[in-house]
Design a protein around this motif. Structure first.
Motif, PDB file in Angstrom:
ATOM      1  N   LEU A  48       0.672  -1.024   0.409  1.00 33.42           N
ATOM      2  CA  LEU A  48       0.123   0.115  -0.084  1.00 33.42           C
ATOM      3  C   LEU A  48       0.765   1.668  -0.404  1.00 33.42           C
ATOM      4  CD1 LEU A  48      -2.935  -0.839   2.265  1.00 33.42           C
ATOM      5  CD2 LEU A  48      -2.729  -1.187   0.225  1.00 33.42           C
ATOM      6  N   CYS A  49       2.063   1.168   0.611  1.00 35.57           N
ATOM      7  CA  CYS A  49       3.156   1.898   0.491  1.00 35.57           C
ATOM      8  C   CYS A  49       3.598   2.539  -1.049  1.00 35.57           C
ATOM      9  CB  CYS A  49       4.036   2.110   2.115  1.00 35.57           C
ATOM     10  SG  CYS A  49       3.785   2.248   3.024  1.00 35.57           S
ATOM     11  N   LEU A  50       3.515   2.082  -2.118  1.00 32.80           N
ATOM     12  CA  LEU A  50       4.061   1.742  -3.255  1.00 32.80           C
ATOM     13  C   LEU A  50       2.709   2.719  -4.048  1.00 32.80           C
ATOM     14  CD1 LEU A  50       4.959  -1.489  -3.921  1.00 32.80           C
ATOM     15  CD2 LEU A  50       6.520   0.040  -3.925  1.00 32.80           C
ATOM     16  N   SER A  51       2.012   2.901  -3.678  1.00 34.12           N
ATOM     17  CA  SER A  51       1.270   4.336  -3.762  1.00 34.12           C
ATOM     18  C   SER A  51       2.093   5.984  -4.184  1.00 34.12           C
ATOM     19  CB  SER A  51       0.070   4.283  -4.377  1.00 34.12           C
ATOM     20  OG  SER A  51      -0.979   5.147  -4.860  1.00 34.12           O
ATOM     21  N   PRO A  52       1.963   5.564  -2.656  1.00 32.57           N
ATOM     22  CA  PRO A  52       2.319   7.278  -1.544  1.00 32.57           C
ATOM     23  C   PRO A  52       3.358   7.929  -2.545  1.00 32.57           C
ATOM     24  CG  PRO A  52       1.160   6.557  -0.068  1.00 32.57           C
ATOM     25  CD  PRO A  52       1.543   5.695  -1.091  1.00 32.57           C
ATOM     26  N   LEU A  53       3.981   6.526  -2.660  1.00 32.03           N
ATOM     27  CA  LEU A  53       6.186   6.731  -3.070  1.00 32.03           C
ATOM     28  C   LEU A  53       5.862   7.296  -4.286  1.00 32.03           C
ATOM     29  CD1 LEU A  53       8.659   6.415  -2.361  1.00 32.03           C
ATOM     30  CD2 LEU A  53       8.875   3.717  -2.691  1.00 32.03           C
ATOM     31  N   ALA A  54       5.515   6.651  -5.051  1.00 32.29           N
ATOM     32  CA  ALA A  54       5.500   6.657  -6.815  1.00 32.29           C
ATOM     33  C   ALA A  54       4.497   7.844  -6.639  1.00 32.29           C
ATOM     34  CB  ALA A  54       4.066   6.393  -7.629  1.00 32.29           C
ATOM     35  N   SER A  55       3.441   8.536  -5.709  1.00 32.54           N
ATOM     36  CA  SER A  55       2.598   9.639  -5.979  1.00 32.54           C
ATOM     37  C   SER A  55       3.698  11.315  -6.031  1.00 32.54           C
ATOM     38  CB  SER A  55       1.638   9.845  -4.759  1.00 32.54           C
ATOM     39  OG  SER A  55       0.775   9.444  -5.990  1.00 32.54           O
ATOM     40  N   GLY A 342       2.347   9.569   6.241  1.00 34.59           N
ATOM     41  CA  GLY A 342       1.142   9.109   7.261  1.00 34.59           C
ATOM     42  C   GLY A 342       1.045   7.596   7.577  1.00 34.59           C
ATOM     43  N   TYR A 343       0.642   7.502   5.886  1.00 35.80           N
ATOM     44  CA  TYR A 343       0.526   6.071   5.998  1.00 35.80           C
ATOM     45  C   TYR A 343       1.544   5.148   7.008  1.00 35.80           C
ATOM     46  CZ  TYR A 343      -3.057   5.164   2.998  1.00 35.80           C
ATOM     47  OH  TYR A 343      -4.317   6.170   2.515  1.00 35.80           O
ATOM     48  N   LEU A 344       3.259   5.198   7.172  1.00 31.32           N
ATOM     49  CA  LEU A 344       4.001   4.729   8.052  1.00 31.32           C
ATOM     50  C   LEU A 344       3.952   4.960   9.032  1.00 31.32           C
ATOM     51  CD1 LEU A 344       7.062   5.550   5.948  1.00 31.32           C
ATOM     52  CD2 LEU A 344       5.351   3.129   6.004  1.00 31.32           C
ATOM     53  N   SER A 345       3.828   6.688   9.402  1.00 33.18           N
ATOM     54  CA  SER A 345       3.514   6.817  10.883  1.00 33.18           C
ATOM     55  C   SER A 345       2.239   6.000  11.584  1.00 33.18           C
ATOM     56  CB  SER A 345       3.543   8.409  11.024  1.00 33.18           C
ATOM     57  OG  SER A 345       2.509   8.881  10.112  1.00 33.18           O
TER      58      SER A 345
END
Length: 389
Positions: A48-55, A342-345
Protein backbone atom coordinates in the motif's frame (compact mmCIF):
# COMPACT_ATOMS: atom_id res chain seq x y z
CA UNK A 1 -25.50 27.86 -16.06
CA UNK A 2 -26.09 27.70 -19.81
CA UNK A 3 -26.74 24.34 -21.53
CA UNK A 4 -23.38 24.49 -23.33
CA UNK A 5 -21.13 24.24 -20.25
CA UNK A 6 -23.35 21.50 -18.80
CA UNK A 7 -23.22 19.47 -22.02
CA UNK A 8 -19.50 20.04 -22.53
CA UNK A 9 -18.68 18.69 -19.06
CA UNK A 10 -19.85 15.17 -20.02
CA UNK A 11 -16.45 13.86 -21.28
CA UNK A 12 -14.66 15.03 -18.13
CA UNK A 13 -17.48 13.96 -15.81
CA UNK A 14 -17.54 10.50 -17.40
CA UNK A 15 -13.77 10.13 -17.05
CA UNK A 16 -13.91 11.13 -13.37
CA UNK A 17 -16.81 8.71 -12.80
CA UNK A 18 -15.10 5.72 -14.44
CA UNK A 19 -11.73 6.31 -12.81
CA UNK A 20 -13.05 6.79 -9.28
CA UNK A 21 -15.46 3.89 -9.73
CA UNK A 22 -12.34 1.74 -10.22
CA UNK A 23 -10.72 3.37 -7.16
CA UNK A 24 -13.91 2.68 -5.17
CA UNK A 25 -13.21 -1.04 -5.52
CA UNK A 26 -9.41 -1.06 -5.45
CA UNK A 27 -8.99 1.13 -2.37
CA UNK A 28 -11.21 -0.76 0.12
CA UNK A 29 -11.12 -4.30 -1.30
CA UNK A 30 -7.66 -4.88 -2.82
CA UNK A 31 -5.93 -5.14 0.60
CA UNK A 32 -8.32 -7.98 1.49
CA UNK A 33 -7.46 -9.62 -1.86
CA UNK A 34 -3.76 -9.38 -0.96
CA UNK A 35 -4.48 -10.92 2.46
CA UNK A 36 -6.34 -13.80 0.78
CA UNK A 37 -3.09 -14.62 -1.05
CA UNK A 38 -1.55 -15.50 2.36
CA UNK A 39 0.45 -12.27 2.60
CA UNK A 40 1.27 -10.93 6.05
CA UNK A 41 -0.18 -7.65 7.30
CA UNK A 42 3.30 -6.11 7.04
CA UNK A 43 3.59 -7.17 3.39
CA UNK A 44 0.14 -5.72 2.63
CA UNK A 45 1.17 -2.46 4.29
CA UNK A 46 4.36 -2.29 2.22
CA UNK A 47 2.36 -2.82 -0.98
CA UNK A 48 0.00 0.00 0.00
CA UNK A 49 2.98 2.34 0.52
CA UNK A 50 3.99 1.96 -3.14
CA UNK A 51 1.18 4.27 -4.29
CA UNK A 52 2.11 7.33 -2.17
CA UNK A 53 5.78 6.68 -2.94
CA UNK A 54 5.02 6.82 -6.68
CA UNK A 55 2.85 9.90 -6.10
CA UNK A 56 5.85 11.66 -4.58
CA UNK A 57 8.11 11.03 -7.56
CA UNK A 58 6.16 10.41 -10.76
CA UNK A 59 3.31 12.99 -11.29
CA UNK A 60 5.65 15.96 -11.98
CA UNK A 61 7.12 14.07 -14.94
CA UNK A 62 3.72 13.32 -16.48
CA UNK A 63 2.60 16.88 -15.69
CA UNK A 64 5.62 18.33 -17.48
CA UNK A 65 4.89 16.16 -20.53
CA UNK A 66 1.28 17.38 -20.59
CA UNK A 67 2.30 21.05 -20.29
CA UNK A 68 5.08 20.75 -22.84
CA UNK A 69 2.90 19.08 -25.51
CA UNK A 70 -0.42 20.73 -24.65
CA UNK A 71 -1.96 17.26 -25.07
CA UNK A 72 -3.01 16.27 -21.57
CA UNK A 73 -5.83 14.18 -23.03
CA UNK A 74 -3.42 11.98 -24.98
CA UNK A 75 -1.17 11.65 -21.95
CA UNK A 76 -4.26 10.41 -20.11
CA UNK A 77 -4.80 7.86 -22.90
CA UNK A 78 -1.27 6.54 -22.31
CA UNK A 79 -1.86 6.48 -18.54
CA UNK A 80 -5.15 4.62 -18.92
CA UNK A 81 -3.62 2.01 -21.22
CA UNK A 82 -0.60 1.57 -18.95
CA UNK A 83 -2.73 1.34 -15.81
CA UNK A 84 -5.01 -1.29 -17.35
CA UNK A 85 -2.09 -3.44 -18.56
CA UNK A 86 -0.27 -3.10 -15.24
CA UNK A 87 -3.39 -3.96 -13.23
CA UNK A 88 -3.86 -7.07 -15.37
CA UNK A 89 -0.38 -8.11 -14.24
CA UNK A 90 -1.37 -7.41 -10.61
CA UNK A 91 -4.31 -9.78 -11.07
CA UNK A 92 -2.00 -12.55 -12.25
CA UNK A 93 0.57 -12.10 -9.44
CA UNK A 94 0.26 -14.45 -6.49
CA UNK A 95 3.35 -13.81 -4.37
CA UNK A 96 4.79 -10.79 -2.61
CA UNK A 97 7.87 -10.85 -4.84
CA UNK A 98 5.73 -10.59 -8.00
CA UNK A 99 3.23 -8.13 -6.52
CA UNK A 100 5.88 -5.54 -5.62
CA UNK A 101 7.01 -4.80 -9.21
CA UNK A 102 3.50 -5.07 -10.69
CA UNK A 103 1.97 -2.78 -8.06
CA UNK A 104 4.87 -0.34 -8.48
CA UNK A 105 4.28 -0.29 -12.25
CA UNK A 106 0.54 0.23 -11.74
CA UNK A 107 1.20 3.08 -9.30
CA UNK A 108 3.50 4.85 -11.79
CA UNK A 109 0.59 5.19 -14.21
CA UNK A 110 -2.37 5.66 -11.89
CA UNK A 111 -0.81 8.28 -9.59
CA UNK A 112 -0.91 10.97 -12.31
CA UNK A 113 -4.58 10.58 -13.29
CA UNK A 114 -5.99 13.11 -10.87
CA UNK A 115 -3.62 16.06 -11.48
CA UNK A 116 -4.01 15.74 -15.26
CA UNK A 117 -7.80 15.42 -15.03
CA UNK A 118 -7.89 18.45 -12.75
CA UNK A 119 -5.74 20.52 -15.13
CA UNK A 120 -8.04 19.65 -18.06
CA UNK A 121 -11.04 20.57 -15.93
CA UNK A 122 -9.51 23.95 -15.00
CA UNK A 123 -9.02 24.74 -18.69
CA UNK A 124 -12.61 23.67 -19.33
CA UNK A 125 -13.82 25.96 -16.52
CA UNK A 126 -11.82 28.89 -17.91
CA UNK A 127 -13.30 28.33 -21.36
CA UNK A 128 -16.95 27.69 -20.47
CA UNK A 129 -17.56 29.28 -17.06
CA UNK A 130 -18.50 25.90 -15.61
CA UNK A 131 -17.78 24.99 -11.97
CA UNK A 132 -14.77 22.80 -11.10
CA UNK A 133 -16.63 21.37 -8.09
CA UNK A 134 -19.63 20.40 -10.22
CA UNK A 135 -17.41 18.43 -12.60
CA UNK A 136 -15.22 16.86 -9.89
CA UNK A 137 -18.17 15.61 -7.84
CA UNK A 138 -18.84 12.96 -10.51
CA UNK A 139 -15.68 11.26 -9.27
CA UNK A 140 -17.13 11.02 -5.78
CA UNK A 141 -20.41 9.73 -7.19
CA UNK A 142 -18.49 7.05 -9.12
CA UNK A 143 -16.59 6.06 -5.97
CA UNK A 144 -19.62 5.62 -3.74
CA UNK A 145 -21.65 3.91 -6.50
CA UNK A 146 -19.04 1.24 -7.16
CA UNK A 147 -18.19 0.72 -3.48
CA UNK A 148 -21.81 0.22 -2.44
CA UNK A 149 -22.85 -1.92 -5.43
CA UNK A 150 -19.73 -4.09 -5.29
CA UNK A 151 -20.17 -4.62 -1.56
CA UNK A 152 -23.78 -5.68 -2.07
CA UNK A 153 -23.20 -7.94 -5.07
CA UNK A 154 -20.11 -9.94 -4.10
CA UNK A 155 -20.20 -12.66 -1.49
CA UNK A 156 -16.50 -12.75 -0.73
CA UNK A 157 -13.05 -11.58 -1.74
CA UNK A 158 -12.29 -13.30 -5.03
CA UNK A 159 -11.11 -12.56 -8.57
CA UNK A 160 -13.90 -10.02 -9.12
CA UNK A 161 -11.87 -7.60 -6.98
CA UNK A 162 -9.42 -7.47 -9.91
CA UNK A 163 -11.75 -8.10 -12.86
CA UNK A 164 -14.22 -5.24 -12.29
CA UNK A 165 -11.60 -2.47 -11.78
CA UNK A 166 -9.72 -3.84 -14.82
CA UNK A 167 -12.85 -3.46 -16.95
CA UNK A 168 -13.35 0.11 -15.69
CA UNK A 169 -9.71 1.05 -16.29
CA UNK A 170 -9.87 -0.43 -19.78
CA UNK A 171 -13.02 1.62 -20.51
CA UNK A 172 -11.00 4.78 -19.78
CA UNK A 173 -8.87 4.20 -22.89
CA UNK A 174 -11.63 4.78 -25.49
CA UNK A 175 -13.35 7.35 -23.25
CA UNK A 176 -10.15 9.43 -23.13
CA UNK A 177 -10.58 10.21 -26.84
CA UNK A 178 -13.69 12.26 -25.97
CA UNK A 179 -11.54 14.68 -23.93
CA UNK A 180 -10.63 18.02 -25.46
CA UNK A 181 -7.33 19.87 -25.10
CA UNK A 182 -7.47 23.66 -24.91
CA UNK A 183 -4.01 24.53 -23.57
CA UNK A 184 -1.35 25.71 -25.98
CA UNK A 185 1.83 23.60 -25.95
CA UNK A 186 4.85 25.07 -24.14
CA UNK A 187 7.57 23.45 -26.19
CA UNK A 188 10.38 25.57 -24.74
CA UNK A 189 9.36 24.65 -21.20
CA UNK A 190 12.22 23.50 -19.01
CA UNK A 191 11.75 20.17 -17.21
CA UNK A 192 12.44 22.10 -13.98
CA UNK A 193 9.87 24.84 -14.68
CA UNK A 194 7.25 23.19 -12.46
CA UNK A 195 9.73 22.72 -9.62
CA UNK A 196 10.66 26.41 -9.88
CA UNK A 197 7.17 27.20 -8.60
CA UNK A 198 8.38 26.01 -5.19
CA UNK A 199 10.41 29.20 -4.84
CA UNK A 200 7.18 31.08 -4.16
CA UNK A 201 6.15 31.34 -0.49
CA UNK A 202 2.40 31.00 -1.15
CA UNK A 203 2.84 27.62 -2.81
CA UNK A 204 5.19 26.44 -0.07
CA UNK A 205 2.67 27.38 2.63
CA UNK A 206 -0.08 25.54 0.74
CA UNK A 207 1.94 22.37 0.23
CA UNK A 208 3.16 22.34 3.82
CA UNK A 209 -0.41 22.68 5.08
CA UNK A 210 -2.00 20.14 2.72
CA UNK A 211 0.77 17.60 3.38
CA UNK A 212 0.15 17.89 7.12
CA UNK A 213 -3.60 17.62 6.54
CA UNK A 214 -3.18 14.40 4.58
CA UNK A 215 -0.85 13.01 7.26
CA UNK A 216 -3.57 13.77 9.81
CA UNK A 217 -6.08 11.87 7.67
CA UNK A 218 -3.88 8.74 7.60
CA UNK A 219 -5.13 7.31 10.95
CA UNK A 220 -8.64 7.27 9.48
CA UNK A 221 -7.61 5.94 6.07
CA UNK A 222 -5.20 3.34 7.41
CA UNK A 223 -6.38 2.23 10.87
CA UNK A 224 -10.08 3.13 11.20
CA UNK A 225 -11.30 -0.41 10.48
CA UNK A 226 -8.75 -1.81 12.95
CA UNK A 227 -9.90 0.74 15.56
CA UNK A 228 -13.55 -0.19 15.02
CA UNK A 229 -12.82 -3.91 15.40
CA UNK A 230 -10.77 -3.29 18.56
CA UNK A 231 -13.80 -1.57 20.11
CA UNK A 232 -15.93 -4.65 19.45
CA UNK A 233 -18.13 -2.86 16.90
CA UNK A 234 -19.62 -4.36 13.74
CA UNK A 235 -17.74 -4.11 10.42
CA UNK A 236 -20.91 -2.44 9.12
CA UNK A 237 -19.81 0.67 11.04
CA UNK A 238 -16.86 1.06 8.67
CA UNK A 239 -19.06 0.93 5.57
CA UNK A 240 -21.73 3.19 7.05
CA UNK A 241 -19.25 5.87 8.12
CA UNK A 242 -17.51 5.75 4.74
CA UNK A 243 -20.81 5.97 2.84
CA UNK A 244 -22.11 8.92 4.87
CA UNK A 245 -18.76 10.65 4.47
CA UNK A 246 -18.76 10.42 0.68
CA UNK A 247 -22.38 11.60 0.51
CA UNK A 248 -21.33 14.67 2.53
CA UNK A 249 -18.34 15.11 0.19
CA UNK A 250 -20.65 15.15 -2.87
CA UNK A 251 -22.98 17.64 -1.17
CA UNK A 252 -20.11 20.00 -0.34
CA UNK A 253 -18.83 19.88 -3.91
CA UNK A 254 -22.32 20.47 -5.31
CA UNK A 255 -22.86 23.61 -3.24
CA UNK A 256 -19.26 24.86 -3.04
CA UNK A 257 -19.57 27.48 -5.79
CA UNK A 258 -22.77 28.88 -4.30
CA UNK A 259 -21.65 28.94 -0.66
CA UNK A 260 -17.87 29.41 -0.77
CA UNK A 261 -17.12 30.54 -4.31
CA UNK A 262 -16.48 34.12 -3.22
CA UNK A 263 -14.45 33.23 -0.13
CA UNK A 264 -10.65 33.20 -0.37
CA UNK A 265 -9.48 29.58 -0.81
CA UNK A 266 -6.93 29.98 2.00
CA UNK A 267 -9.79 30.78 4.39
CA UNK A 268 -11.86 27.82 3.16
CA UNK A 269 -8.84 25.57 3.67
CA UNK A 270 -8.31 26.87 7.20
CA UNK A 271 -11.98 26.21 8.02
CA UNK A 272 -11.74 22.73 6.47
CA UNK A 273 -8.68 21.91 8.58
CA UNK A 274 -10.32 23.17 11.78
CA UNK A 275 -13.45 21.12 10.97
CA UNK A 276 -11.19 18.11 10.45
CA UNK A 277 -9.56 18.80 13.82
CA UNK A 278 -13.02 18.69 15.38
CA UNK A 279 -13.65 15.41 13.55
CA UNK A 280 -10.47 13.74 14.77
CA UNK A 281 -10.90 15.20 18.24
CA UNK A 282 -14.35 13.65 18.32
CA UNK A 283 -12.95 10.31 17.18
CA UNK A 284 -10.45 10.52 20.05
CA UNK A 285 -13.29 10.79 22.55
CA UNK A 286 -16.01 8.41 21.31
CA UNK A 287 -16.32 4.64 21.27
CA UNK A 288 -19.89 4.05 20.06
CA UNK A 289 -21.12 3.42 16.54
CA UNK A 290 -23.81 6.10 16.89
CA UNK A 291 -21.26 8.79 17.76
CA UNK A 292 -19.00 7.82 14.86
CA UNK A 293 -21.93 8.04 12.45
CA UNK A 294 -22.79 11.52 13.77
CA UNK A 295 -19.20 12.69 13.19
CA UNK A 296 -18.99 11.18 9.69
CA UNK A 297 -20.54 14.11 7.73
CA UNK A 298 -17.50 16.24 8.60
CA UNK A 299 -15.77 14.27 5.84
CA UNK A 300 -17.41 16.76 3.50
CA UNK A 301 -14.98 19.36 4.87
CA UNK A 302 -12.05 16.94 5.32
CA UNK A 303 -11.98 16.07 1.64
CA UNK A 304 -14.64 17.92 -0.37
CA UNK A 305 -13.92 21.49 0.77
CA UNK A 306 -10.19 20.80 1.16
CA UNK A 307 -9.77 19.48 -2.37
CA UNK A 308 -11.84 22.07 -4.21
CA UNK A 309 -10.29 24.95 -2.25
CA UNK A 310 -6.77 23.60 -2.93
CA UNK A 311 -7.44 23.52 -6.68
CA UNK A 312 -8.92 27.04 -6.49
CA UNK A 313 -5.83 28.23 -4.58
CA UNK A 314 -3.56 26.84 -7.30
CA UNK A 315 -5.69 28.09 -10.20
CA UNK A 316 -5.41 31.68 -8.90
CA UNK A 317 -1.63 31.53 -8.66
CA UNK A 318 -0.14 29.04 -11.13
CA UNK A 319 0.24 30.26 -14.74
CA UNK A 320 -2.10 28.50 -17.22
CA UNK A 321 0.84 27.02 -19.13
CA UNK A 322 1.96 25.25 -15.92
CA UNK A 323 -1.40 24.03 -14.64
CA UNK A 324 -0.62 20.34 -15.08
CA UNK A 325 2.77 20.81 -13.40
CA UNK A 326 1.18 22.75 -10.54
CA UNK A 327 -1.45 20.07 -9.95
CA UNK A 328 1.25 17.41 -10.16
CA UNK A 329 3.31 19.17 -7.48
CA UNK A 330 0.22 19.34 -5.29
CA UNK A 331 -0.34 15.60 -5.75
CA UNK A 332 3.32 14.78 -5.13
CA UNK A 333 3.61 16.71 -1.87
CA UNK A 334 0.11 16.14 -0.51
CA UNK A 335 -0.76 12.57 -1.45
CA UNK A 336 2.82 11.42 -2.05
CA UNK A 337 4.84 12.85 0.82
CA UNK A 338 1.85 13.32 3.13
CA UNK A 339 0.47 9.88 2.35
CA UNK A 340 3.79 8.07 2.71
CA UNK A 341 4.71 9.67 6.03
CA UNK A 342 1.13 9.45 7.23
CA UNK A 343 0.63 5.74 6.49
CA UNK A 344 3.98 4.75 7.96
CA UNK A 345 3.57 6.86 11.12
CA UNK A 346 -0.08 5.95 11.70
CA UNK A 347 0.73 2.24 11.72
CA UNK A 348 3.53 2.73 14.23
CA UNK A 349 1.45 5.28 16.14
CA UNK A 350 -1.51 2.92 16.46
CA UNK A 351 0.69 0.20 18.00
CA UNK A 352 2.28 2.75 20.35
CA UNK A 353 -0.64 5.00 21.29
CA UNK A 354 -3.81 3.12 20.42
CA UNK A 355 -6.65 4.44 18.29
CA UNK A 356 -8.04 7.19 20.54
CA UNK A 357 -4.69 8.85 21.27
CA UNK A 358 -3.64 8.58 17.62
CA UNK A 359 -6.74 10.52 16.57
CA UNK A 360 -5.93 13.12 19.25
CA UNK A 361 -2.51 13.63 17.63
CA UNK A 362 -4.22 14.01 14.25
CA UNK A 363 -6.42 16.74 15.75
CA UNK A 364 -3.36 18.76 16.77
CA UNK A 365 -1.71 18.29 13.37
CA UNK A 366 -4.82 19.69 11.66
CA UNK A 367 -4.68 22.85 13.77
CA UNK A 368 -1.03 23.34 12.76
CA UNK A 369 -2.06 22.95 9.10
CA UNK A 370 -4.78 25.59 9.53
CA UNK A 371 -2.23 28.03 10.92
CA UNK A 372 0.22 27.40 8.09
CA UNK A 373 -2.23 27.93 5.23
CA UNK A 374 -3.26 31.31 6.63
CA UNK A 375 0.37 32.44 6.20
CA UNK A 376 -0.26 32.59 2.43
CA UNK A 377 -0.93 36.07 1.05
CA UNK A 378 -4.52 37.28 1.25
CA UNK A 379 -4.28 38.93 -2.18
CA UNK A 380 -2.82 36.32 -4.55
CA UNK A 381 -0.53 37.23 -7.40
CA UNK A 382 0.04 34.81 -10.28
CA UNK A 383 3.28 32.90 -9.82
CA UNK A 384 5.99 32.87 -12.44
CA UNK A 385 8.99 30.63 -12.81
CA UNK A 386 11.44 33.46 -13.25
CA UNK A 387 11.15 35.45 -10.04
CA UNK A 388 10.22 34.74 -6.47
CA UNK A 389 7.18 37.08 -6.75
Amino acid sequence: MSPRPVASRLPLAGFYFLYFAAVGIVLPFLPAWFKSLSLSATQVGLLLCLSPLASLLVPPMWGHLADRTGRASRVLTVLALGAALAFALVGRARTFDTLVPTMALYACFVCAFTPLMDSLTLHHVARTGDSFAHVRLFGSVGFITSTVLFGWLVTGVDAWVVIVPLVLLSALVPWSFTLRDTAAPSRGLSPLAGLALLRHPDLRWLLAATSLHWMACAPFHGTFSIHVMSLGLSPAVVGTVAGIGVIAEVAVMAFYARVAGDIAPRVVLAVAFVASAVRWGGMALVSSAEAMVLIAPLHGMTFGAFYVASVAFLSRRVPPELRASGQALFAAFTFGLGGLVGYLSSGVGYDWLGGHRLFAVACVVELVAAGLVLRASAVPAPLSTTSPG
